[in-house]
Design a protein around this motif. Structure first.
Motif, short mmCIF file in Angstrom:
data_model
loop_
_atom_site.label_atom_id
_atom_site.label_comp_id
_atom_site.label_asym_id
_atom_site.label_seq_id
_atom_site.Cartn_x
_atom_site.Cartn_y
_atom_site.Cartn_z
N PRO A 1 0.98 -1.15 -0.10
CA PRO A 1 -0.07 -0.05 0.02
C PRO A 1 0.90 1.31 0.04
CG PRO A 1 -0.09 -1.17 2.08
CD PRO A 1 0.48 -2.07 1.28
N ASP A 2 1.86 1.32 0.48
CA ASP A 2 3.20 2.21 0.65
C ASP A 2 3.44 2.71 -1.03
OD1 ASP A 2 4.38 -0.23 0.53
OD2 ASP A 2 6.18 0.99 0.45
N LEU A 3 3.13 1.90 -1.93
CA LEU A 3 3.61 2.28 -3.33
C LEU A 3 2.31 2.87 -4.14
CD1 LEU A 3 6.13 -0.86 -4.08
CD2 LEU A 3 6.57 1.60 -3.19
N VAL A 4 1.12 2.59 -3.73
CA VAL A 4 0.07 2.88 -4.45
C VAL A 4 -0.77 3.98 -3.86
CG1 VAL A 4 -1.99 1.72 -5.39
CG2 VAL A 4 -0.05 0.56 -4.98
N ARG A 5 -0.86 5.31 -4.73
CA ARG A 5 -1.90 6.25 -4.53
C ARG A 5 -3.26 5.87 -4.68
NH1 ARG A 5 -1.31 11.54 -8.07
NH2 ARG A 5 -2.75 12.81 -7.07
N GLY A 6 -3.47 5.09 -5.92
CA GLY A 6 -4.73 5.02 -6.22
C GLY A 6 -4.96 3.74 -7.32
N VAL A 7 -6.10 3.00 -7.44
CA VAL A 7 -5.94 2.00 -8.38
C VAL A 7 -7.24 2.43 -9.41
CG1 VAL A 7 -6.37 -0.44 -8.90
CG2 VAL A 7 -5.31 0.12 -6.98
N VAL A 8 -7.06 2.03 -10.81
CA VAL A 8 -7.85 2.47 -11.73
C VAL A 8 -8.14 1.18 -12.39
CG1 VAL A 8 -8.46 3.28 -14.02
CG2 VAL A 8 -7.00 4.67 -12.36
N LEU A 9 -9.35 0.60 -12.26
CA LEU A 9 -9.93 -0.65 -12.60
C LEU A 9 -10.54 -0.55 -14.02
CD1 LEU A 9 -11.85 -2.29 -9.74
CD2 LEU A 9 -9.42 -2.14 -10.19
N ALA A 10 -9.75 -0.72 -15.18
CA ALA A 10 -10.07 -0.70 -16.71
C ALA A 10 -10.75 -1.74 -17.23
CB ALA A 10 -8.91 0.14 -17.67
N ALA A 11 -12.20 -1.71 -17.52
CA ALA A 11 -12.81 -2.84 -17.75
C ALA A 11 -12.44 -4.02 -16.97
CB ALA A 11 -12.42 -3.17 -19.41
N ALA A 12 -12.80 -4.11 -15.85
CA ALA A 12 -12.62 -5.12 -14.69
C ALA A 12 -13.87 -6.14 -14.81
CB ALA A 12 -12.47 -4.62 -13.35
N ALA A 13 -13.58 -7.42 -14.94
CA ALA A 13 -14.48 -8.30 -14.91
C ALA A 13 -15.22 -8.54 -13.58
CB ALA A 13 -14.03 -9.61 -15.39
N SER B 1 -6.38 -0.60 0.55
CA SER B 1 -7.33 0.54 1.27
C SER B 1 -7.14 1.66 0.18
CB SER B 1 -6.99 0.81 2.70
OG SER B 1 -5.62 1.32 2.78
N ALA B 2 -6.68 1.32 -0.73
CA ALA B 2 -6.53 2.45 -2.01
C ALA B 2 -7.83 3.13 -2.55
CB ALA B 2 -5.63 2.00 -2.89
N PRO B 3 -7.75 4.29 -2.88
CA PRO B 3 -8.91 4.75 -3.57
C PRO B 3 -9.13 4.01 -4.92
CG PRO B 3 -7.58 6.68 -2.75
CD PRO B 3 -7.00 5.54 -2.54
N VAL B 4 -10.17 3.73 -5.31
CA VAL B 4 -10.49 2.97 -6.48
C VAL B 4 -11.23 3.76 -7.47
CG1 VAL B 4 -11.45 0.92 -7.37
CG2 VAL B 4 -10.09 0.66 -5.50
N LEU B 5 -10.99 3.67 -8.86
CA LEU B 5 -11.70 4.19 -9.94
C LEU B 5 -12.16 2.93 -10.89
CD1 LEU B 5 -13.03 6.45 -11.85
CD2 LEU B 5 -10.86 6.44 -12.98
N ASP B 6 -13.42 2.65 -10.79
CA ASP B 6 -14.03 1.35 -11.58
C ASP B 6 -14.59 1.82 -12.82
OD1 ASP B 6 -15.31 -0.84 -12.33
OD2 ASP B 6 -16.56 -0.89 -10.69
N VAL B 7 -13.70 1.69 -13.94
CA VAL B 7 -14.12 2.36 -15.19
C VAL B 7 -14.80 1.09 -16.22
CG1 VAL B 7 -13.46 3.48 -17.35
CG2 VAL B 7 -12.37 4.07 -15.17
N GLN B 8 -15.90 1.23 -16.24
CA GLN B 8 -16.76 0.08 -16.84
C GLN B 8 -17.10 0.44 -18.35
OE1 GLN B 8 -20.00 -1.21 -14.56
NE2 GLN B 8 -19.05 -0.60 -12.66
N ALA B 9 -17.03 -0.29 -19.26
CA ALA B 9 -17.42 -0.28 -20.71
C ALA B 9 -18.86 -0.75 -20.67
CB ALA B 9 -16.81 -1.14 -21.62
N GLU B 10 -19.72 0.11 -21.33
CA GLU B 10 -21.15 -0.12 -21.09
C GLU B 10 -21.62 -1.61 -21.71
OE1 GLU B 10 -24.98 2.33 -21.55
OE2 GLU B 10 -23.75 2.53 -23.41
N GLN B 11 -20.96 -2.11 -22.73
CA GLN B 11 -20.87 -3.17 -23.54
C GLN B 11 -20.24 -4.32 -23.17
OE1 GLN B 11 -22.76 -2.75 -27.64
NE2 GLN B 11 -22.40 -0.36 -27.35
#
Length: 263
Positions: A114-126, A198-208
């Motif tokens: 966690p010391d190395l991660v400011r935030g996590v972006v989930l791009a098209a997470a299943a 415990s990082a902030p997460v951006l969950d970017v989903q593709a609509e289709q």
């Protein structure tokens, strides 16, 4: 100059990881989809760099010039490779964007370091589970022994929304490395990485995206907490997402990054 695109080798235990780097600014790490390498991010990496980020693209083991053990490894080993890359850059912390399989590694890293991660972006997470037929289509996409027509049909099912050309993904597949990634994910209990620490997460989903049915829209938020997870749905895109809607993804990620606490 620091901002120019470079390629270097970073040691990670017994592994050696090739890193494509460019730009100056807050640290952003891009991790590619299963069986595919970081070259997929060429265009969007340049865009993130132009927008003021220091962009790092570790090549997964068995891809590019990256080498390392491929048997008996887990997602923790792939995450340790990324940790070594961030440490070599000065320790971050970094925003880590993982596309498809790559977000599993990103979440494992956030859990382990966690010391190395400011935030996590989930791009098209299943979602937590996927239909067997989708995994079969994924296998056809990566199987270069099959005809282009068969593989294009599989790409349209598993990765690309109607109206988008999947032909650019006929190349760029790494079968042996992909097999090692599948074994690593099967060998790592989901509970060890699902929460991304415990990082902030951006969950970017593709609509289709067939890997993320609409009834799982709030799955990450429900599991990780509404205080941690921001959900954004990008229309006219499927599981490939990045080649389909690069500008929308870029704007979404940059906007979210601006709202994060300083690293």
């Amino acid at each position: 100059m620091t901002g120019q695109r470079t390629r270097t080798i970073v040691p990670s235990g017994d592994a050696r990881i090739e890193v494509i780097a460019e730009g100056e600014g807050p640290l952003l790490v891009l991790l590619p989809s299963s069986s595919r390498d970081s070259e997929d991010f060429d265009a969007i990496a340049a865009a993130f760099a132009a927008a003021g980020s220091r962009v790092l693209r570790p090549q997964p083991r068995g891809m590019g010039a990256s080498v390392g053990g491929m048997e008996g490894i887990t997602l923790h080993d792939f995450a340790a490779d990324v940790a070594s890359v961030i440490e070599a850059e000065g320790g971050g912390p970094a925003v880590v964007l993982g596309h498809a399989f790559g977000q599993w590694v990103a979440r494992t890293l956030a859990s382990d370091r966690p010391d190395l991660v400011r935030g996590v972006v989930l791009a098209a997470a299943a979602s937590k589970s996927a239909p067997l037929e989708l995994r079969e289509h994924l296998g056809r996409c990566a199987n270069t022994d099959l005809s282009d027509d068969v593989r294009l049909a599989a790409l349209r099912v598993a990765f690309f929304a109607p109206g988008h050309d999947p032909s650019e993904w006929l190349s760029g597949w790494h079968k042996a490395a992909g097999a090692a990634q599948r074994a690593a994910s099967n060998g790592t209990p989901q509970a060890e990485w699902w929460t991304a620490g415990s990082a902030p997460v951006l969950d970017v989903q593709a609509e289709q995206d067939p890997w993320r049915p609409r009834d799982t829209l709030h799955q990450m938020r429900d599991d990780l907490g509404a205080d941690r997870v921001t959900v954004v749905v990008i229309p006219d895109a499927s599981h490939a997402l990045i080649p389909e809607q690069p500008d929308k993804l870029l704007a979404t990620v940059l906007g979210w990054m601006r709202g994060l606490p300083a690293g």
